[in-house]
Design a protein around this motif. Structure first.
Motif, mmCIF file in Angstrom:
data_model
loop_
_atom_site.group_PDB
_atom_site.id
_atom_site.type_symbol
_atom_site.label_atom_id
_atom_site.label_comp_id
_atom_site.label_asym_id
_atom_site.label_seq_id
_atom_site.Cartn_x
_atom_site.Cartn_y
_atom_site.Cartn_z
ATOM 1 N N ALA A 46 0.874 -1.279 0.004
ATOM 2 C CA ALA A 46 -0.057 0.102 -0.066
ATOM 3 C C ALA A 46 0.695 1.277 0.108
ATOM 4 N N ASP A 47 2.194 1.207 0.324
ATOM 5 C CA ASP A 47 2.923 2.246 0.378
ATOM 6 C C ASP A 47 3.732 2.572 -0.973
ATOM 7 N N ARG A 48 3.372 1.949 -1.890
ATOM 8 C CA ARG A 48 3.827 1.893 -3.180
ATOM 9 C C ARG A 48 3.013 2.284 -4.281
ATOM 10 N N TRP A 49 3.480 3.265 -5.473
ATOM 11 C CA TRP A 49 2.687 3.856 -6.172
ATOM 12 C C TRP A 49 2.367 3.121 -7.581
ATOM 13 N N LEU A 50 3.387 2.236 -7.938
ATOM 14 C CA LEU A 50 3.424 1.532 -9.392
ATOM 15 C C LEU A 50 2.213 0.803 -9.412
ATOM 16 N N ALA A 51 1.872 -0.137 -8.861
ATOM 17 C CA ALA A 51 0.669 -0.905 -8.966
ATOM 18 C C ALA A 51 -0.746 -0.507 -9.023
ATOM 19 N N PRO A 52 -0.979 0.629 -8.255
ATOM 20 C CA PRO A 52 -2.282 1.330 -8.259
ATOM 21 C C PRO A 52 -2.217 2.116 -9.743
ATOM 22 N N TYR A 53 -1.029 2.629 -9.942
ATOM 23 C CA TYR A 53 -1.024 3.409 -11.382
ATOM 24 C C TYR A 53 -1.440 2.384 -12.238
ATOM 25 N N LEU A 54 -0.720 1.482 -12.422
ATOM 26 C CA LEU A 54 -0.988 0.590 -13.770
ATOM 27 C C LEU A 54 -2.231 -0.256 -13.670
ATOM 28 N N LEU A 55 -2.831 -0.367 -12.396
ATOM 29 C CA LEU A 55 -4.289 -0.891 -12.424
ATOM 30 C C LEU A 55 -5.403 0.204 -12.687
ATOM 31 N N GLY A 56 -4.999 1.205 -12.435
ATOM 32 C CA GLY A 56 -5.855 2.448 -12.995
ATOM 33 C C GLY A 56 -5.903 2.568 -14.480
ATOM 34 N N LEU A 57 -4.583 2.294 -15.032
ATOM 35 C CA LEU A 57 -4.546 2.341 -16.529
ATOM 36 C C LEU A 57 -5.205 1.114 -17.160
#
Length: 85
Positions: free
Chosen positions: A11-22
Motif C-alpha cells: 500500500a506504500d508503493r504507487w506503481l501497482a495502483p497506477y498500472l491498475l488504473g490504466l
C-alpha cells in the motif's frame, strides 16, 4: 487480479495502483480506475516508492511524473483530486 492484490500488499508503493488504473480505464471501468488513480497520487505525493528496486534512485522524479499523469486522468474522468487516506 494480480495488480489489485499487489496494491493491497504494498500500500506504500504507487506503481501497482497506477498500472491498475490504466488497465481499468482501458477496460471501461472508470469508477474503479478513479479509485486506483487516487491511491497512486496519494502514495506518490506522500513520498512513497514505486515498488521496483531498479528505479528507486529516480523515485522522486518518477513519482512526480506519475502523480501528474494521475491528476490528468482524474480530470479527464471528471474527478478533481485524491481522497484516498
Amino acid at each position: 487480479a494480480d495488480l489489485r492484490r499487489s496494491r493491497l500488499l504494498a500500500a506504500d508503493r504507487w506503481l501497482a495502483p497506477y498500472l491498475l488504473g490504466l488497465c481499468l480505464e482501458a477496460s471501461g471501468r472508470a469508477v474503479a480506475a478513479v479509485e486506483a488513480y487516487r491511491h497512486a497520487v496519494a502514495v506518490a505525493e506522500r513520498g512513497g516508492r514505486p515498488g521496483l528496486p531498479e528505479v528507486d534512485r529516480d523515485a522522486a522524479t518518477l513519482a512526480a511524473t506519475v502523480a501528474e499523469a494521475c491528476h490528468a486522468r482524474l480530470a479527464a474522468l471528471g474527478d478533481r483530486g485524491p481522497r484516498f487516506p
